[in-house]
Design an enzyme around this catalytic site. Sequence first.
Site, short mmCIF file in Angstrom:
data_model
loop_
_atom_site.label_atom_id
_atom_site.label_comp_id
_atom_site.label_asym_id
_atom_site.label_seq_id
_atom_site.Cartn_x
_atom_site.Cartn_y
_atom_site.Cartn_z
N TRP A 146 38.46 57.83 102.96
CA TRP A 146 38.33 56.47 103.52
C TRP A 146 39.56 56.11 104.33
O TRP A 146 39.46 55.50 105.39
CB TRP A 146 38.06 55.45 102.42
N ASP A 178 42.68 48.22 101.52
CA ASP A 178 41.27 48.45 101.25
C ASP A 178 41.12 48.52 99.73
O ASP A 178 41.58 49.47 99.10
CB ASP A 178 40.83 49.77 101.92
N LYS A 207 30.89 48.49 95.15
CA LYS A 207 31.46 49.34 94.11
C LYS A 207 31.68 48.54 92.83
O LYS A 207 31.29 48.97 91.76
CB LYS A 207 32.79 49.95 94.58
#
Length: 356
Positions: free
Chosen positions: A99, A166, A190
């Site tokens: 990511w 993030d 998530k």
Amino acid sequence: MKKHNFNAGPSILPRIAIENSAKAILDLNGSGLSLLEISHRHKDFQAIIDEAMALMKELMNIPDGYRVLFLGGGASTQFVMVPYNLLQTKAAYLETGAWAKKAIKEAKIFGQVDVVGSSADKNFSYIPKGYTIPSDADYFHITTNNTIFGTEIKYDMDSPVQLVADMSSDILSRPTDVSKYALIYGGAQKNLGPAGVTFVIIREDILGKVDRKIPSMLDYKIHINDGSMYNTPPCFAIFTCLETMRWIKGLGGVPVVHAMNMKKANLLYDAIDNSKMFVGTVAKEDRSLMNICFVMKEQYKDKEDAFMEFAKGKGMVGIKGHRSVGGFRASTYNALPLDSVQALIDCMHEFEKDNL
Ligand SMILES: *Cc1c(COP(=O)(O)O)cnc(C)c1O
């Protein structure tokens, strides 16, 4: 058979959040209308988004000067919005996984990107240390929890420049000192809600400092000015996030959830460390509380498929490791009960007994 949901994302949510979401789909507040078929300008939805913003502020102790947004586009759109709004000349990034790499790729479109540290040399199995953050960078970007590789920055670091994080997969999993961050973002799917909504926590004074023109949908200022309703927000997904946050508040807040998360993670990591068959893939000090990655030791590698089948038969769901790590990954998000972790450990013990 009871299912134990270790999915990495979208992933397990509190049962009560799902039940209340289902009710709101059928009939919102006894209105005779579904949450899915009312205007986002309706007072009942305004109350939902207002409470969701307020609860995020309350649960995370967000100081004055910050705003909470619920946007579309996923964390991946934030990979673009962050540099679009903040990168004037140069940004610093920490490369801790897939990511982070995607975030870096997007930032390079807008200016110079200094990758100040990387753990690519060891397949992202640790968090880089001893790097220097350039004091002339516009911001420093980190991924606090690396969902795929199972590493986590479990503390709020000091940064000489604006810190951007993030937090897709560890939001609300541990107490966070929001004042250390200029911007926090993540996909909700998530640890917070269903797919389709992205949370952004942003300190307002960081905006308006880049020269470029910003398209409206990618401009934080526009979304702030319109109370996160510049366009139609993902109404249903926001409602489920609100329900998850009500559940966290009901438990006693983030510190309580954090204690539960540590208990779950310690239990599973201990089982892995004491196992003759399984071994963790991550440097111990950098192990994630949310995504626990492990493989079979070299001499048992050929038994991985058999364990997967065995575990499936015992109700384990979503424990296959990401293809870039292999083996197994148990995601132990806020809503995963302790008894699911115990069930997985029992499953590992039983398999070892029969296969060592
Ligand atoms: C899942 C994930 C993303 C991608 O989120 P999308 O909402 O699918 O764009 C980004 N960062 C992290 C850490 C993730 O776990």
